[in-house]
Design a protein around this motif. Structure first.
Motif, PDB file in Angstrom:
ATOM      1  N   GLY A  20       0.697  -1.304   0.015  1.00 36.71           N
ATOM      2  CA  GLY A  20       0.015  -0.156   0.071  1.00 36.71           C
ATOM      3  C   GLY A  20       0.915   1.261   0.070  1.00 36.71           C
ATOM      4  N   ILE A  21       1.992   1.257   0.965  1.00 40.99           N
ATOM      5  CA  ILE A  21       2.751   2.492   0.750  1.00 40.99           C
ATOM      6  C   ILE A  21       3.276   2.576  -0.527  1.00 40.99           C
ATOM      7  N   ASP A  22       3.889   1.648  -0.908  1.00 39.08           N
ATOM      8  CA  ASP A  22       4.811   1.475  -2.442  1.00 39.08           C
ATOM      9  C   ASP A  22       3.625   2.335  -3.295  1.00 39.08           C
ATOM     10  N   LYS A  23       2.454   1.996  -3.466  1.00 37.90           N
ATOM     11  CA  LYS A  23       1.255   2.274  -4.281  1.00 37.90           C
ATOM     12  C   LYS A  23       1.108   3.807  -4.028  1.00 37.90           C
ATOM     13  N   GLN A  24       0.925   4.084  -2.807  1.00 34.41           N
ATOM     14  CA  GLN A  24       0.773   5.941  -2.629  1.00 34.41           C
ATOM     15  C   GLN A  24       2.080   6.602  -3.146  1.00 34.41           C
ATOM     16  N   LYS A  25       3.145   6.027  -2.933  1.00 37.32           N
ATOM     17  CA  LYS A  25       4.543   6.476  -3.432  1.00 37.32           C
ATOM     18  C   LYS A  25       4.522   6.908  -4.853  1.00 37.32           C
ATOM     19  N   ALA A  26       3.906   5.764  -5.719  1.00 34.20           N
ATOM     20  CA  ALA A  26       3.689   5.732  -7.067  1.00 34.20           C
ATOM     21  C   ALA A  26       3.063   6.828  -7.473  1.00 34.20           C
ATOM     22  N   ARG A  27       1.684   7.152  -6.900  1.00 34.80           N
ATOM     23  CA  ARG A  27       0.798   8.117  -7.317  1.00 34.80           C
ATOM     24  C   ARG A  27       1.380   9.396  -7.089  1.00 34.80           C
ATOM     25  N   LYS A  28       2.300   9.728  -6.126  1.00 36.98           N
ATOM     26  CA  LYS A  28       2.977  10.875  -5.979  1.00 36.98           C
ATOM     27  C   LYS A  28       4.082  11.117  -6.517  1.00 36.98           C
ATOM     28  N   LYS A  29       4.521  10.003  -7.285  1.00 37.81           N
ATOM     29  CA  LYS A  29       5.778  10.081  -8.070  1.00 37.81           C
ATOM     30  C   LYS A  29       6.875  10.120  -7.451  1.00 37.81           C
ATOM     31  N   LYS A  55      -3.509  -6.881  -5.237  1.00 37.93           N
ATOM     32  CA  LYS A  55      -4.568  -6.845  -5.945  1.00 37.93           C
ATOM     33  C   LYS A  55      -5.241  -5.537  -5.425  1.00 37.93           C
ATOM     34  N   TYR A  56      -5.415  -5.379  -4.041  1.00 31.66           N
ATOM     35  CA  TYR A  56      -5.813  -4.102  -3.452  1.00 31.66           C
ATOM     36  C   TYR A  56      -5.224  -2.812  -3.879  1.00 31.66           C
ATOM     37  N   SER A  57      -3.946  -2.906  -4.149  1.00 33.76           N
ATOM     38  CA  SER A  57      -3.346  -1.370  -4.374  1.00 33.76           C
ATOM     39  C   SER A  57      -3.224  -1.627  -6.158  1.00 33.76           C
ATOM     40  N   ASP A  58      -3.488  -2.572  -6.666  1.00 30.69           N
ATOM     41  CA  ASP A  58      -3.514  -2.681  -8.114  1.00 30.69           C
ATOM     42  C   ASP A  58      -1.895  -2.373  -8.596  1.00 30.69           C
ATOM     43  N   ILE A  59      -1.148  -2.981  -7.958  1.00 25.63           N
ATOM     44  CA  ILE A  59       0.382  -2.763  -8.320  1.00 25.63           C
ATOM     45  C   ILE A  59       0.560  -3.874  -9.430  1.00 25.63           C
ATOM     46  N   ARG A  60       1.418  -3.360 -10.259  1.00 22.18           N
ATOM     47  CA  ARG A  60       2.030  -4.210 -11.325  1.00 22.18           C
ATOM     48  C   ARG A  60       3.219  -4.646 -11.237  1.00 22.18           C
ATOM     49  N   LEU A  61       3.602  -5.717 -10.998  1.00 21.83           N
ATOM     50  CA  LEU A  61       4.915  -6.165 -10.884  1.00 21.83           C
ATOM     51  C   LEU A  61       5.644  -6.679 -12.172  1.00 21.83           C
ATOM     52  N   ARG A  62       6.863  -6.620 -12.439  1.00 19.56           N
ATOM     53  CA  ARG A  62       7.488  -6.990 -13.564  1.00 19.56           C
ATOM     54  C   ARG A  62       7.523  -8.644 -13.528  1.00 19.56           C
ATOM     55  N   SER A  63       7.435  -9.393 -12.108  1.00 20.68           N
ATOM     56  CA  SER A  63       7.296 -10.636 -12.205  1.00 20.68           C
ATOM     57  C   SER A  63       5.884 -11.513 -12.446  1.00 20.68           C
ATOM     58  N   ARG A  64       5.787 -11.665 -13.699  1.00 22.18           N
ATOM     59  CA  ARG A  64       4.721 -12.470 -14.255  1.00 22.18           C
ATOM     60  C   ARG A  64       4.484 -13.594 -13.267  1.00 22.18           C
ATOM     61  N   ASN A  65       5.346 -14.623 -12.974  1.00 21.30           N
ATOM     62  CA  ASN A  65       5.287 -15.719 -12.271  1.00 21.30           C
ATOM     63  C   ASN A  65       4.461 -15.605 -11.061  1.00 21.30           C
ATOM     64  N   PHE A  66       4.960 -14.293 -10.309  1.00 20.08           N
ATOM     65  CA  PHE A  66       4.453 -13.979  -8.915  1.00 20.08           C
ATOM     66  C   PHE A  66       2.943 -13.482  -9.117  1.00 20.08           C
ATOM     67  N   ILE A  67       2.626 -12.900 -10.346  1.00 21.93           N
ATOM     68  CA  ILE A  67       1.163 -12.498 -10.328  1.00 21.93           C
ATOM     69  C   ILE A  67       0.603 -13.752 -10.665  1.00 21.93           C
ATOM     70  N   LEU A  68       0.769 -14.554 -11.664  1.00 21.36           N
ATOM     71  CA  LEU A  68       0.297 -15.733 -11.832  1.00 21.36           C
ATOM     72  C   LEU A  68       0.012 -16.687 -10.668  1.00 21.36           C
ATOM     73  N   GLU A  69       0.919 -16.607  -9.497  1.00 22.68           N
ATOM     74  CA  GLU A  69       0.658 -17.209  -8.419  1.00 22.68           C
ATOM     75  C   GLU A  69      -0.360 -16.883  -7.494  1.00 22.68           C
ATOM     76  N   CYS A  70      -0.677 -15.655  -7.682  1.00 21.56           N
ATOM     77  CA  CYS A  70      -1.633 -14.788  -7.052  1.00 21.56           C
ATOM     78  C   CYS A  70      -2.980 -15.073  -7.365  1.00 21.56           C
ATOM     79  N   LEU A  71      -3.060 -15.408  -8.681  1.00 21.81           N
ATOM     80  CA  LEU A  71      -4.454 -15.518  -9.235  1.00 21.81           C
ATOM     81  C   LEU A  71      -5.039 -16.818  -8.638  1.00 21.81           C
TER      82      LEU A  71
END
Length: 71
Positions: A20-29, A55-71
């Motif tokens: 969540g903190i990472d997503k807030q920082k991304a929004r504020k650049k 999923k809650y923060s809608d973070i897009r990670l470069r690691s597609r394997n991690f994202i697929l595991e979360c699905l």
């Protein structure tokens, strides 16, 4: 066994908030939490917190394997 449960609970809560903190920082650049740190927290036992946090923060990670595991 109780210590393991408390550890997993704590690491998942911390990981969730880091996402969540990472997503807030991304929004504020602003400077963001390194992806390696986020993935390391998931590997140390915070995988549930990482999946829910990403999923809650809608973070897009470069690691597609991690994202697929979360699905």
């Amino acid at each position: 066994m109780r210590y393991i449960m408390w550890y997993l609970l704590a690491i998942n809560i911390v990981t969730f908030f880091l996402y969540g903190i990472d997503k807030q920082k991304a929004r504020k650049k602003r400077w963001r939490i390194p992806e390696a740190t986020l993935l390391s927290m998931a590997a140390l036992g915070g995988s549930v917190g990482a999946c829910v946090g990403s999923k809650y923060s809608d973070i897009r990670l470069r690691s597609r394997n991690f994202i697929l595991e979360c699905l």
